[in-house]
Scaffold this active site. Sequence first.
Site, PDB file in Angstrom:
ATOM      1  N   SER A 170      -7.820  30.007 -17.272  1.00  0.00           N
ATOM      2  CA  SER A 170      -7.191  30.896 -18.464  1.00  0.00           C
ATOM      3  C   SER A 170      -7.567  32.561 -17.988  1.00  0.00           C
ATOM      4  O   SER A 170      -6.705  33.182 -18.105  1.00  0.00           O
ATOM      5  CB  SER A 170      -8.321  30.568 -19.650  1.00  0.00           C
ATOM      6  OG  SER A 170      -9.565  30.600 -19.171  1.00  0.00           O
ATOM      7  N   ARG A 206     -13.362  29.480 -22.869  1.00  0.00           N
ATOM      8  CA  ARG A 206     -14.669  29.021 -23.428  1.00  0.00           C
ATOM      9  C   ARG A 206     -14.700  30.105 -25.016  1.00  0.00           C
ATOM     10  O   ARG A 206     -15.241  29.358 -25.905  1.00  0.00           O
ATOM     11  CB  ARG A 206     -15.673  29.870 -22.744  1.00  0.00           C
ATOM     12  CG  ARG A 206     -16.123  28.845 -21.563  1.00  0.00           C
ATOM     13  CD  ARG A 206     -17.379  29.368 -20.794  1.00  0.00           C
ATOM     14  NE  ARG A 206     -17.414  28.650 -19.688  1.00  0.00           N
ATOM     15  CZ  ARG A 206     -18.179  29.178 -18.443  1.00  0.00           C
ATOM     16  NH1 ARG A 206     -18.845  30.275 -18.343  1.00  0.00           N
ATOM     17  NH2 ARG A 206     -18.329  28.223 -17.379  1.00  0.00           N
ATOM     18  N   GLU A 245     -18.259  17.127  -1.901  1.00  0.00           N
ATOM     19  CA  GLU A 245     -18.005  16.781  -3.274  1.00  0.00           C
ATOM     20  C   GLU A 245     -16.423  15.846  -3.154  1.00  0.00           C
ATOM     21  O   GLU A 245     -16.670  14.962  -3.943  1.00  0.00           O
ATOM     22  CB  GLU A 245     -17.650  17.911  -4.096  1.00  0.00           C
ATOM     23  CG  GLU A 245     -18.719  18.827  -4.412  1.00  0.00           C
ATOM     24  CD  GLU A 245     -19.430  18.090  -5.665  1.00  0.00           C
ATOM     25  OE1 GLU A 245     -19.169  17.027  -6.154  1.00  0.00           O
ATOM     26  OE2 GLU A 245     -20.560  18.833  -6.319  1.00  0.00           O
ATOM     27  N   TYR A 265      -1.008  27.482 -17.727  1.00  0.00           N
ATOM     28  CA  TYR A 265      -0.659  28.139 -19.206  1.00  0.00           C
ATOM     29  C   TYR A 265       0.749  28.407 -19.417  1.00  0.00           C
ATOM     30  O   TYR A 265       1.435  28.736 -20.307  1.00  0.00           O
ATOM     31  CB  TYR A 265      -1.671  28.908 -19.887  1.00  0.00           C
ATOM     32  CG  TYR A 265      -3.126  28.327 -19.964  1.00  0.00           C
ATOM     33  CD1 TYR A 265      -3.482  27.473 -20.921  1.00  0.00           C
ATOM     34  CD2 TYR A 265      -4.205  28.594 -18.801  1.00  0.00           C
ATOM     35  CE1 TYR A 265      -4.776  26.667 -21.148  1.00  0.00           C
ATOM     36  CE2 TYR A 265      -5.342  27.987 -19.015  1.00  0.00           C
ATOM     37  CZ  TYR A 265      -5.634  27.212 -19.991  1.00  0.00           C
ATOM     38  OH  TYR A 265      -6.875  26.557 -19.894  1.00  0.00           O
ATOM     39  N   LYS A 318     -23.576  28.009 -15.850  1.00  0.00           N
ATOM     40  CA  LYS A 318     -23.641  26.712 -15.496  1.00  0.00           C
ATOM     41  C   LYS A 318     -23.716  26.517 -13.936  1.00  0.00           C
ATOM     42  O   LYS A 318     -23.385  25.374 -13.370  1.00  0.00           O
ATOM     43  CB  LYS A 318     -22.174  26.210 -15.733  1.00  0.00           C
ATOM     44  CG  LYS A 318     -21.664  26.267 -17.447  1.00  0.00           C
ATOM     45  CD  LYS A 318     -20.371  25.692 -17.834  1.00  0.00           C
ATOM     46  CE  LYS A 318     -20.382  25.568 -19.339  1.00  0.00           C
ATOM     47  NZ  LYS A 318     -19.159  24.892 -19.700  1.00  0.00           N
ATOM     48  N   LYS A 334     -15.200  22.000  -8.760  1.00  0.00           N
ATOM     49  CA  LYS A 334     -15.093  23.010 -10.110  1.00  0.00           C
ATOM     50  C   LYS A 334     -16.195  24.124  -9.669  1.00  0.00           C
ATOM     51  O   LYS A 334     -17.462  23.865  -9.632  1.00  0.00           O
ATOM     52  CB  LYS A 334     -15.300  22.356 -11.320  1.00  0.00           C
ATOM     53  CG  LYS A 334     -15.376  23.225 -12.423  1.00  0.00           C
ATOM     54  CD  LYS A 334     -15.374  22.382 -13.596  1.00  0.00           C
ATOM     55  CE  LYS A 334     -15.440  23.501 -14.772  1.00  0.00           C
ATOM     56  NZ  LYS A 334     -14.915  22.618 -16.175  1.00  0.00           N
ATOM     57  N   LYS A 369     -10.711  24.171  -8.911  1.00  0.00           N
ATOM     58  CA  LYS A 369     -10.411  24.925 -10.025  1.00  0.00           C
ATOM     59  C   LYS A 369     -11.710  26.011  -9.801  1.00  0.00           C
ATOM     60  O   LYS A 369     -12.697  25.630  -9.619  1.00  0.00           O
ATOM     61  CB  LYS A 369     -10.797  24.091 -11.066  1.00  0.00           C
ATOM     62  CG  LYS A 369     -10.906  24.721 -12.488  1.00  0.00           C
ATOM     63  CD  LYS A 369     -11.182  23.724 -13.622  1.00  0.00           C
ATOM     64  CE  LYS A 369     -11.683  24.596 -15.086  1.00  0.00           C
ATOM     65  NZ  LYS A 369     -12.004  23.575 -15.828  1.00  0.00           N
TER      66      LYS A 369
HETATM   67  C1  PBG Z   1     -15.159  22.271 -19.337  1.00  0.00           C
HETATM   68  C2  PBG Z   1     -13.831  23.067 -18.971  1.00  0.00           C
HETATM   69  C3  PBG Z   1     -13.641  24.431 -18.895  1.00  0.00           C
HETATM   70  C4  PBG Z   1     -12.473  24.575 -18.498  1.00  0.00           C
HETATM   71  C5  PBG Z   1     -11.778  23.441 -18.255  1.00  0.00           C
HETATM   72  N1  PBG Z   1     -12.733  22.368 -18.943  1.00  0.00           N
HETATM   73  C6  PBG Z   1     -14.786  25.408 -18.988  1.00  0.00           C
HETATM   74  C7  PBG Z   1     -16.078  25.226 -18.473  1.00  0.00           C
HETATM   75  O1  PBG Z   1     -16.311  24.891 -17.598  1.00  0.00           O
HETATM   76  O2  PBG Z   1     -16.867  26.271 -18.869  1.00  0.00           O
HETATM   77  C8  PBG Z   1     -11.852  25.998 -18.062  1.00  0.00           C
HETATM   78  C9  PBG Z   1     -10.274  26.037 -17.984  1.00  0.00           C
HETATM   79  C10 PBG Z   1      -9.786  27.510 -18.095  1.00  0.00           C
HETATM   80  O3  PBG Z   1     -10.489  28.482 -18.027  1.00  0.00           O
HETATM   81  O4  PBG Z   1      -8.580  27.498 -18.323  1.00  0.00           O
HETATM   82  N2  PBG Z   1     -15.885  21.455 -18.665  1.00  0.00           N
END
Ligand code: PBG
Length: 330
Positions: free
Chosen positions: A281, A210, A240, A320, A224, A200, A255
Amino acid sequence: MFNFPNTRLRRRRSNAWIRNLISESILSVNDLIFPLFVHDREETTEPIPGLPDIKCHSIDGLVPIVKEAEGLGINAVAIFPVVDGKLKSENAEEAYNLDNLICKAIRIVKSKVPGVGIIADIALDPYTTHGHDGILKSNQIDVKNDETVSVLCKQALALAKAGCDIVAPSDMMDGRIGKIRKALDDNDFQNVSILSYAVKYCSSFYVPFRQIVGSCEPSNSIDKSGYQMDCRNAREAICEIEMDINEGADFIMIKPGTPYLDVIKTASDKFNFPVFAYQVSGEYAMIKAATNNGWLDYDKAIYESLICFKRAGASAIFTYAALDVAKNLG
Ligand code: PBG
């Protein structure tokens, strides 16, 4: 080897039926996972900024949309809770409340639409006042790893007890897959699978998500990078993935998707293991925004943006656009 004019590649492109016969990738409804948002308010049609045409559902409102997804052949949904600010705290205690919003939603969806797989995230960001995925050290910046993992195990058990089929740790703490696997096994949840968000990235494409879950107040500037991966790295992704497979992950996730196709390709070539990808998203938002400005054809752009995940070797895709795509494929 291939010389013109003996070889004319255009000959094989001259008709749809020839192109179909030699196509190397297929996007099927079997590949799609539909992310859904649930809140504890009334069903609303309020638009979500950055995610046009996506709604936040009430718990009861989830059932018809999951039924619709099932009717279109979609195998699984991923449910994300939009938690009331009053229930958030420094240490995210609400995350393992057996009667919290996501547990209630899972119980209802599982009882009403048992044939659809339910996936739920493991991470503390929907439940923390600061929006981080874990518990902060006293400097209010760094996330404590091992203490966070203990809470994630409790969260995993709460989700499993509610009937979740696949728990999906998206927190990027070290060592959490092994600990979560053990916690599940010790409590008779051997059949609950783990989809590890092994890779991730610390990405700018999560902003619309968010905004919905309210984990980025006040300015979308949450950082993060102390736990999510650096976008400059690909070899680290292999490390990982290897660790998470060794610790007991059943599936691994890359992701975001489109900006990291190279990593999807390498992972699926290297590991005999199902690789999932998440069209996040911000990726969806870009295509929708361009479409709504009349600059792109939505159906064509979405199809192309997903078939490339399959070409790169992904098994399943979070998107989505799952309902729209399923309708068009059907
Ligand atoms: C939470 C999480 C996130 C997403 C999925 N689970 C956001 C983040 O890590 O800040 C993002 C999914 C998206 O943008 O569609 N850990």
